[in-house]
Design an enzyme around this catalytic site. Structure first.
Site, PDB file in Angstrom:
ATOM      1  N   ASP A 151      40.010  37.797  45.845  1.00 16.68           N
ATOM      2  CA  ASP A 151      40.680  39.079  45.694  1.00 16.68           C
ATOM      3  C   ASP A 151      40.809  39.756  47.058  1.00 16.68           C
ATOM      4  OD1 ASP A 151      41.857  41.194  44.310  1.00 16.68           O
ATOM      5  OD2 ASP A 151      39.937  42.177  43.905  1.00 16.68           O
TER       6      ASP A 151
ATOM      7  N   GLY B 212      43.982  48.133  40.230  1.00 17.80           N
ATOM      8  CA  GLY B 212      43.489  49.444  39.819  1.00 17.80           C
ATOM      9  C   GLY B 212      43.650  49.685  38.337  1.00 17.80           C
TER      10      GLY B 212
ATOM     11  N   ASN C  16      37.648  46.208  37.503  1.00 17.64           N
ATOM     12  CA  ASN C  16      36.325  46.046  38.107  1.00 17.64           C
ATOM     13  C   ASN C  16      35.479  47.293  37.893  1.00 17.64           C
ATOM     14  OD1 ASN C  16      34.188  44.958  39.605  1.00 17.64           O
ATOM     15  ND2 ASN C  16      34.980  45.779  41.532  1.00 17.64           N
TER      16      ASN C  16
END
Length: 284
Positions: free
Chosen positions: A82, A209, A232
């Site tokens: 990522d 996001g 996350n």
């Protein structure tokens, strides 16, 4: 089954209007929670690993955890770098066993972003590894990367289409109004940008996001062409809140299994709810 590239499921996600979740793996409990929820929901998923998480866990442990999850579950799972910052880190991850990488060249001028991304795509595709690119600047905080709201920059649709045509990435993250971390106010997502780009290219758009975005906005994003959504922060908060609750209620607790097990279950609930929201349940 072995780890797979994102091309094992992202084309279907775009065609059938669902999204596959990228759930970041920060330690053993994250890995266990994510795979447990995915097994229960029969969903493909992506283990996202930031460079910060890679330093924390070590690349050998990271790959071993992902491979164990793939073997145990039998699900199509991609292990994905990522926000990779360089060709070197992408190649290091590929050599170690990652099945997918992201190169984040969004802070470079457009032409340089294209040039660097093309290099990674060429090398990764030769190894059967999928690549995610990024255009525009996504605000918020992730690991050591912090972008003030004033510095966030929406992606230009024409540039995004050209970026795909010149790089050949397998999915494209574009800045459309979301941010890393939790939101101070409800995000204003530019669905028109998503739709314009997604309708012009054959690969799905990536929504970074994803934590804290209203469910209706998630559904609208998927209908507009998003096929990968990153989560996350919500898992981090669920884990931390449960640990804090247990330790505050009983200061005598010292065995980490006594607070990490309930914290892991709290994350299972987050991942399960996201899989159902994204529509990837029963798609494995």
């Amino acid at each position: 089954m072995p780890l797979v590239s994102m091309n094992e499921f992202l084309p279907r996600a775009k065609a059938e209007k669902f999204a596959v979740g990228q759930f970041n793996m920060n330690n053993l409990e994250f890995a266990q929670a994510i795979v447990q929820a995915a097994m229960e929901e029969k969903s493909p998923f992506i283990f996202g690993v930031s460079e910060g998480a890679l330093k924390y866990m070590g690349i050998e442990f990271t790959v071993a955890l992902a491979e164990a999850a793939a073997k145990k579950s039998g699900l199509p799972i991609a292990l994905h770098l990522d926000h990779g910052s360089s060709f070197e880190i992408a190649m290091k991850c590929i050599r170690a066993g990652f099945s997918s990488v992201m190169f984040d060249g969004s802070h470079y001028p457009f032409e340089e972003n294209v040039r660097l991304t093309k290099e990674i795509v060429k090398a990764a595709h030769a190894m059967g590894v999928s690549v995610e690119g990024e255009l525009g600047t996504i605000g918020g905080v992730e690991d050591d990367i912090s972008v003030e709201d004033a510095d966030a920059r929406l992606a230009n649709p024409e540039e995004a289409i050209r970026f795909y045509e010149e790089t050949g990435v397998d999915c494209l993250a574009i800045a459309v109004g979301t941010a890393h971390g939790m939101y101070k106010a409800e995000p204003k997502i530019r669905f028109d940008i998503i739709e314009k780009v997604a309708s012009a290219i054959p690969v799905p758009i990536v929504l970074h996001g994803g934590s804290g975005v209203p469910d209706d906005d998630i559904r609208k994003s998927i209908q507009a062409g998003v096929g990968k959504i990153n989560v996350n922060t919500e898992n981090q908060i669920a884990l931390t809140n449960k640990i804090r609750e247990i330790l505050n209620n009983d200061p005598k607790v010292y065995d980490p299994r006594k607070y990490l097990s309930p914290a892991r279950e709290a994350m299972v609930e987050v991942v399960r709810s996201k899989i159902r929201l994204f529509g990837s349940n029963n798609k494995a």
